[in-house]
Scaffold this motif. Structure first.
Motif, PDB file in Angstrom:
ATOM      1  N   ASP B 215      14.435 -16.125   3.189  1.00 23.39           N
ATOM      2  CA  ASP B 215      14.965 -16.101   1.816  1.00 23.39           C
ATOM      3  C   ASP B 215      16.187 -15.188   1.740  1.00 23.39           C
ATOM      4  OD1 ASP B 215      14.937 -16.568  -1.050  1.00 23.39           O
ATOM      5  OD2 ASP B 215      14.271 -14.494  -1.211  1.00 23.39           O
ATOM      6  N   GLU B 216      17.320 -15.762   1.408  1.00 27.18           N
ATOM      7  CA  GLU B 216      18.554 -14.975   1.471  1.00 27.18           C
ATOM      8  C   GLU B 216      18.638 -13.872   0.424  1.00 27.18           C
ATOM      9  OE1 GLU B 216      21.988 -17.443   1.656  1.00 27.18           O
ATOM     10  OE2 GLU B 216      21.360 -18.343   3.562  1.00 27.18           O
ATOM     11  N   ALA B 217      17.953 -14.054  -0.681  1.00 27.11           N
ATOM     12  CA  ALA B 217      18.002 -13.042  -1.740  1.00 27.11           C
ATOM     13  C   ALA B 217      17.199 -11.795  -1.364  1.00 27.11           C
ATOM     14  CB  ALA B 217      17.470 -13.623  -3.043  1.00 27.11           C
ATOM     15  N   THR B 218      16.314 -11.925  -0.378  1.00 28.30           N
ATOM     16  CA  THR B 218      15.422 -10.815  -0.013  1.00 28.30           C
ATOM     17  C   THR B 218      16.015  -9.987   1.113  1.00 28.30           C
ATOM     18  OG1 THR B 218      13.478 -12.089  -0.677  1.00 28.30           O
ATOM     19  CG2 THR B 218      13.104 -10.238   0.815  1.00 28.30           C
ATOM     20  N   ARG B 219      16.217  -8.710   0.838  1.00 28.99           N
ATOM     21  CA  ARG B 219      16.799  -7.811   1.837  1.00 28.99           C
ATOM     22  C   ARG B 219      15.724  -6.959   2.505  1.00 28.99           C
ATOM     23  NH1 ARG B 219      22.051  -3.833   1.063  1.00 28.99           N
ATOM     24  NH2 ARG B 219      21.473  -2.512   2.805  1.00 28.99           N
ATOM     25  N   VAL B 220      14.641  -6.685   1.782  1.00 26.40           N
ATOM     26  CA  VAL B 220      13.532  -5.888   2.316  1.00 26.40           C
ATOM     27  C   VAL B 220      12.243  -6.443   1.720  1.00 26.40           C
ATOM     28  CG1 VAL B 220      14.049  -4.167   0.519  1.00 26.40           C
ATOM     29  CG2 VAL B 220      12.446  -3.569   2.298  1.00 26.40           C
ATOM     30  N   VAL B 221      11.161  -6.378   2.494  1.00 20.52           N
ATOM     31  CA  VAL B 221       9.874  -6.862   1.995  1.00 20.52           C
ATOM     32  C   VAL B 221       8.911  -5.686   1.879  1.00 20.52           C
ATOM     33  CG1 VAL B 221       7.892  -8.374   2.430  1.00 20.52           C
ATOM     34  CG2 VAL B 221      10.209  -9.117   3.063  1.00 20.52           C
ATOM     35  N   ILE B 222       8.309  -5.542   0.696  1.00 15.38           N
ATOM     36  CA  ILE B 222       7.236  -4.559   0.537  1.00 15.38           C
ATOM     37  C   ILE B 222       5.939  -5.333   0.336  1.00 15.38           C
ATOM     38  CG2 ILE B 222       8.784  -2.788  -0.377  1.00 15.38           C
ATOM     39  CD1 ILE B 222       7.741  -3.312  -3.167  1.00 15.38           C
ATOM     40  N   MET B 223       4.841  -4.766   0.837  1.00 15.84           N
ATOM     41  CA  MET B 223       3.611  -5.548   0.915  1.00 15.84           C
ATOM     42  C   MET B 223       2.401  -4.669   0.650  1.00 15.84           C
ATOM     43  SD  MET B 223       2.595  -7.828   4.225  1.00 15.84           S
ATOM     44  CE  MET B 223       1.696  -9.362   3.979  1.00 15.84           C
ATOM     45  N   TYR B 224       1.499  -5.156  -0.214  1.00 16.23           N
ATOM     46  CA  TYR B 224       0.188  -4.523  -0.311  1.00 16.23           C
ATOM     47  C   TYR B 224      -0.839  -5.458   0.289  1.00 16.23           C
ATOM     48  CZ  TYR B 224      -4.266  -2.777  -1.637  1.00 16.23           C
ATOM     49  OH  TYR B 224      -5.551  -2.324  -1.551  1.00 16.23           O
ATOM     50  N   LEU B 225      -1.581  -4.933   1.244  1.00 20.91           N
ATOM     51  CA  LEU B 225      -2.435  -5.748   2.097  1.00 20.91           C
ATOM     52  C   LEU B 225      -3.789  -5.080   2.222  1.00 20.91           C
ATOM     53  CD1 LEU B 225      -1.926  -8.132   4.198  1.00 20.91           C
ATOM     54  CD2 LEU B 225      -1.569  -6.333   5.874  1.00 20.91           C
ATOM     55  N   MET B 250       1.792  -1.215   2.669  1.00 17.90           N
ATOM     56  CA  MET B 250       0.715  -0.333   2.220  1.00 17.90           C
ATOM     57  C   MET B 250      -0.562  -1.116   2.481  1.00 17.90           C
ATOM     58  SD  MET B 250       0.050   1.211  -1.608  1.00 17.90           S
ATOM     59  CE  MET B 250       0.092  -0.291  -2.575  1.00 17.90           C
ATOM     60  N   LYS B 251      -1.365  -0.636   3.420  1.00 17.45           N
ATOM     61  CA  LYS B 251      -2.583  -1.377   3.754  1.00 17.45           C
ATOM     62  C   LYS B 251      -3.817  -0.595   3.357  1.00 17.45           C
ATOM     63  CE  LYS B 251      -5.520  -3.224   7.281  1.00 17.45           C
ATOM     64  NZ  LYS B 251      -6.552  -2.202   6.999  1.00 17.45           N
ATOM     65  N   GLY B 252      -4.615  -1.162   2.493  1.00 18.53           N
ATOM     66  CA  GLY B 252      -5.883  -0.557   2.122  1.00 18.53           C
ATOM     67  C   GLY B 252      -6.899  -0.737   3.229  1.00 18.53           C
ATOM     68  N   GLY B 253      -7.924   0.120   3.228  1.00 15.36           N
ATOM     69  CA  GLY B 253      -8.973   0.010   4.232  1.00 15.36           C
ATOM     70  C   GLY B 253      -8.623   0.764   5.494  1.00 15.36           C
ATOM     71  N   ILE B 286       6.855  -0.609   8.736  1.00 16.11           N
ATOM     72  CA  ILE B 286       6.707   0.794   8.360  1.00 16.11           C
ATOM     73  C   ILE B 286       5.556   0.926   7.380  1.00 16.11           C
ATOM     74  CG2 ILE B 286       7.841   2.716   7.184  1.00 16.11           C
ATOM     75  CD1 ILE B 286      10.473   1.515   8.398  1.00 16.11           C
ATOM     76  N   ARG B 287       4.596   1.745   7.750  1.00 17.71           N
ATOM     77  CA  ARG B 287       3.402   1.868   6.933  1.00 17.71           C
ATOM     78  C   ARG B 287       3.499   3.052   5.981  1.00 17.71           C
ATOM     79  NH1 ARG B 287      -2.796   1.622   9.138  1.00 17.71           N
ATOM     80  NH2 ARG B 287      -3.784   1.386   7.108  1.00 17.71           N
ATOM     81  N   VAL B 288       3.061   2.854   4.751  1.00 17.38           N
ATOM     82  CA  VAL B 288       3.016   3.951   3.778  1.00 17.38           C
ATOM     83  C   VAL B 288       1.588   4.054   3.245  1.00 17.38           C
ATOM     84  CG1 VAL B 288       5.433   3.720   3.086  1.00 17.38           C
ATOM     85  CG2 VAL B 288       3.673   2.412   1.880  1.00 17.38           C
ATOM     86  N   PHE B 291       1.317   3.818  -3.349  1.00 17.42           N
ATOM     87  CA  PHE B 291       2.146   2.929  -4.125  1.00 17.42           C
ATOM     88  C   PHE B 291       3.516   3.548  -4.434  1.00 17.42           C
ATOM     89  CE2 PHE B 291       2.676   2.348  -8.870  1.00 17.42           C
ATOM     90  CZ  PHE B 291       3.420   1.193  -8.781  1.00 17.42           C
ATOM     91  N   GLU B 292       3.537   4.852  -4.725  1.00 18.51           N
ATOM     92  CA  GLU B 292       4.810   5.508  -5.023  1.00 18.51           C
ATOM     93  C   GLU B 292       5.732   5.492  -3.794  1.00 18.51           C
ATOM     94  OE1 GLU B 292       3.934   8.743  -8.435  1.00 18.51           O
ATOM     95  OE2 GLU B 292       2.877   9.166  -6.581  1.00 18.51           O
ATOM     96  N   GLU B 293       5.123   5.716  -2.621  1.00 14.81           N
ATOM     97  CA  GLU B 293       5.879   5.705  -1.366  1.00 14.81           C
ATOM     98  C   GLU B 293       6.416   4.294  -1.073  1.00 14.81           C
ATOM     99  OE1 GLU B 293       3.121   7.350   1.472  1.00 14.81           O
ATOM    100  OE2 GLU B 293       4.701   7.552   2.984  1.00 14.81           O
ATOM    101  N   LEU B 294       5.613   3.288  -1.405  1.00 14.10           N
ATOM    102  CA  LEU B 294       6.023   1.897  -1.183  1.00 14.10           C
ATOM    103  C   LEU B 294       7.322   1.609  -1.941  1.00 14.10           C
ATOM    104  CD1 LEU B 294       4.883  -0.812   0.119  1.00 14.10           C
ATOM    105  CD2 LEU B 294       4.035  -1.350  -2.169  1.00 14.10           C
ATOM    106  N   LEU B 295       7.379   2.079  -3.188  1.00 13.12           N
ATOM    107  CA  LEU B 295       8.570   1.843  -4.009  1.00 13.12           C
ATOM    108  C   LEU B 295       9.743   2.702  -3.541  1.00 13.12           C
ATOM    109  CD1 LEU B 295       7.053   1.540  -7.596  1.00 13.12           C
ATOM    110  CD2 LEU B 295       7.116  -0.123  -5.739  1.00 13.12           C
ATOM    111  N   ASP B 296       9.453   3.949  -3.152  1.00 12.38           N
ATOM    112  CA  ASP B 296      10.506   4.833  -2.630  1.00 12.38           C
ATOM    113  C   ASP B 296      11.233   4.168  -1.458  1.00 12.38           C
ATOM    114  OD1 ASP B 296       9.726   6.824  -4.377  1.00 12.38           O
ATOM    115  OD2 ASP B 296       8.788   8.096  -2.857  1.00 12.38           O
ATOM    116  N   LEU B 297      10.460   3.709  -0.487  1.00 11.23           N
ATOM    117  CA  LEU B 297      11.064   3.132   0.713  1.00 11.23           C
ATOM    118  C   LEU B 297      11.706   1.792   0.389  1.00 11.23           C
ATOM    119  CD1 LEU B 297       9.584   5.426   2.095  1.00 11.23           C
ATOM    120  CD2 LEU B 297       8.948   3.852   3.929  1.00 11.23           C
ATOM    121  N   GLY B 298      11.046   1.004  -0.448  1.00 14.67           N
ATOM    122  CA  GLY B 298      11.602  -0.300  -0.818  1.00 14.67           C
ATOM    123  C   GLY B 298      13.001  -0.161  -1.393  1.00 14.67           C
TER     124      GLY B 298
END
Lengths: 474, 474
Positions: B215-225, B250-253, B286-288, B291-298
């Motif tokens: 997807d050309e509009a996407t420069r970085v992907v953030i993910m909650y898993l 950001m991976k739970g568990g 890159i793992r965080v 949630f705040e860290e996920l947005l910071d890095l994103g």
């Protein structure tokens, strides 16, 4: 400087927080200038003592009669604040000596942080003050703030300042000013006493801790520190303080690079960090690594009781956020509580047959039956009633009826005053702020990130363990 | 579900983000109901395709003609959104099959997360969909958001939504909804594509990553898993993605307790966390941990270039904050740059003789000579011009002239487009927000806490190292 008489008096710094009269040397008529802002701040706070502006080129400043010098003031002056160029400070000190002034707060920079000449100037300052029996806060500091006593020497904009139970000791002037403004304008908690130590020519970290230890308005002390003036006395003061109230410390110079930087900007030796680390741990002080964490822990200690143990109940409208909070527990020293069978049975009565109450407790299924606010109330009440639960974290979404949701949570938390509760709220920002206001007004600490909430609750438990160990030893 | 034809097509999920027509089953006339909000969101975003509300008891909803069933719609329907009770979903699926629908988004819960009956229902759903060649997002999800393409299936309030370059993949419905609202209302960055995977009956993590990779509009992907559906395919998809753009997860568990909680609420196996940890590291994700860290890095990845190296210049109005930032460097993998002699000489020209320029650079003495805003500009420009500096952190105070201060910083950052810059601002909250707006509008990431800023800059360097290793291997 050691001044025997005052040193032995645990309320030795009282003169800085509750002076009967204050002279502001360098008082100015120009809005925005430090010497003007200090006067305005005193007037805005409603300081009830006498204020004497000192400025040889003014007759009246901010409606107050101005004097040409400290010596020219016809009445007694207890405290003098100096906001003048460094090279003029010593001359004013001699006036203070004649005037039997008890303490001076030196805002001016240009002392030990400013090269050889500055160091020499500071040495001379200390010599004169010792001779005169005058105590000094600073130089190079924003000084004192006592919201309850309506006194200050600070030039920081006080908009939003509130009285409260957090005492704040800060080493560095500008950082302290920036932090104060952030606290006043973005935090709900209030401050009991604030002291900026600056270069610590005389009054040092240990004096500040001794004063705050006996200050009844102060329930918790937060501290920004780069180095200490006298390691042995600092340790003794920390020891005395933490027996009465928690101490949260952010210490700069943790790394080799940071220590070098600290030395170059305040002239203070950061010392070997391992020694501080051991000292803090042994003394029961809680160390944090950032300004945001310092405030998180400060407010949690100010608002909440200490838990009896480390068994946490995590209640979340979002299963995912509950998982993230659970992940944060082990490293912070908290363990998931195991709810009793009868606790779970109380949930099962109300929940869809396929859903399983547990911990972390995903309340979404329950909220479909008893509404979202009903689920917050019921789950928090039932879990806090379980003797196997010592403290709780509630993770909420924002809502269009913040008052109802908040009231339910506050009501339950008040019904269990011995168990700490913290709340995470994630959702729409303006509704977040509304919930935040209502909850924090009721002394429930609010967070966005779950890790910050868990770390803050864990700090309560750490301090409880320290106190328990103390009482076992004695 | 494996659908050969679509699987091999890297843009296989296009139908979910850019459908020509959409039916909303469970459309409602009642404001606040999910089936109403989805329609309103589509209209508010300005979706340009055809919208068909489906509700047997309504003739018109939100000004649109309503139909009794999907089968009753007289025109072609590409995508169907279902916001109806779980037990009605299968019947609608059969209608979708007749209607040659290409994809369905199932908002409804009551599937694999809801006990045995729910699991059985999900199995049947997958069977029917496979037979019909229909792809499914969900169930139990808020689904899709494509701000640029003006399409959504979400029932989350979209106030404040902005288009941008961050792609967001979220596993869990409620958490995703809460995070979306926080992003829309409190963050300046915009989103390119959002997909909530929910129970992943069909479309899974690897599909989402494959789609966002191209997807050309996407420069970085953030993910909650919380868990992955197919470890091997997930790894392959991560591998492909990170060659093109960074992935922050950001991976739970992460802990035993967290993994157990994740399993019980989404029915997904979190898997052994060490495996994920190794996988993320090896794959360059890159793992965080919050949630705040996920947005910071994103946002930092979205706004800033990758640095050539890890040598940071720290510029601070407050010496103390500079020390704290310096302390955060070693653990994050950044090192303090050593400015060249001629760089330091450029500062010495302007600074008081006792002051010593260095790194971290305490600009207070300089600001006394060239004003605060002048000191920000000069120090940032001179240090970014030094070939020994790869990236910079600027720590500012709030100011009554935010536009002037911000413009200076933005101008300098633009003059050095190859070197990442982040800014910390501490001070009065409303002035903070003003500076935040201006700076982030100019793609400079803004933080309060210095550790969060340093960690975000460090992530840029980590991803650069990963890419460098890749190109060495190939």
């Amino acid at each position: 400087m050691v001044n025997g008489r005052i040193e032995k008096n645990p309320s030795g710094l009282k003169i800085f927080f509750e002076p009967k009269s204050v002279a502001v040397v360098g008082a100015s008529r120009t809005p925005g200038k430090i010497g003007n802002t200090i006067l305005r701040n005193l007037l805005k706070l409603g300081y009830e003592g006498q204020i004497f502006p000192v400025n040889p080129r003014a007759e009246e400043i901010e409606g107050l009669q101005s004097y040409a010098s400290v010596a020219a003031i016809p009445e007694a002056v207890e405290l003098v604040v100096m906001a003048i160029p460094a090279h003029l400070v010593l001359e004013v000190m001699r006036d203070c000596q004649k005037k039997m002034v008890k303490g001076v707060v030196i805002i001016s920079s240009g002392f030990s942080e400013a090269g050889k000449e500055g160091m020499e100037r500071q040495r001379e300052l200390v010599r004169v003050a010792a001779e005169a029996g005058i105590r000094i806060v600073g130089p190079n500091t924003t000084g004192i703030l006592n919201p309850e006593g309506r006194f200050t020497t600070t030039f920081v904009d006080l908009k939003g300042v509130k009285k409260g139970s957090i005492g704040f000791v800060a080493q560095t002037g500008i950082f302290a000013g920036m932090m104060f403004q952030w606290i006043f304008s973005s935090q709900h908690f209030g401050l009991s006493k604030v002291i900026g130590l600056g270069n610590k020519a005389d009054v040092a970290d240990h004096d500040a801790l001794d004063y705050l230890a006996q200050d009844e308005a102060t329930r918790v002390v937060i501290m920004y520190l780069e180095g200490v003036k006298d390691g042995r006395r600092f340790l003794a003061s920390v020891d005395r303080l933490v027996q009465k109230k928690p101490l949260v410390v952010m210490k700069g110079g943790k790394t080799k690079e940071g220590a070098k930087a600290a030395q170059s900007h305040t002239g203070s030796m950061a010392g070997r960090d391992e020694i501080f680390e051991a000292l803090f741990r042994q003394a029961g002080a809680i160390r944090v690594n950032d300004f945001e964490e310092l405030l998180d822990l400060g407010k949690t200690f100010a608002y909440q009781p200490l838990p009896k143990g480390n068994r946490i109940a995590i209640i979340s409208l979002s299963g995912g956020a509950g998982v993230m909070a659970t992940d944060a527990c082990p490293e912070s020293g908290l363990v998931l509580a195991s709810p009793a069978e009868q606790t779970l049975a109380r949930f099962r009565e109300k929940m869809p047959p396929w859903s399983r109450p547990g911990n972390p407790f995903d309340i979404e299924p329950l909220s479909e039956v008893v509404t979202q606010e009903g689920a917050y109330r019921l789950s928090l009440d039932v879990l806090l009633s379980d003797p196997g639960v010592d403290l709780a974290l509630l993770i909420m979404s924002t809502t269009r009826t913040p008052q109802i949701h908040a009231d339910y949570v506050i009501e339950v938390a008040r019904a269990h005053p011995e168990k700490p509760v913290a709340v995470c709220i994630i959702g729409e920002a303006s509704l977040y702020h509304r919930l935040f206001q209502i909850m924090e007004e009721a002394n429930i600490p609010v967070f966005v990130g779950v890790r910050r909430a868990v770390a803050s609750l864990a700090a309560l438990y750490k301090y409880r363990c320290f106190l328990d160990n103390l009482s076992r030893k004695s």
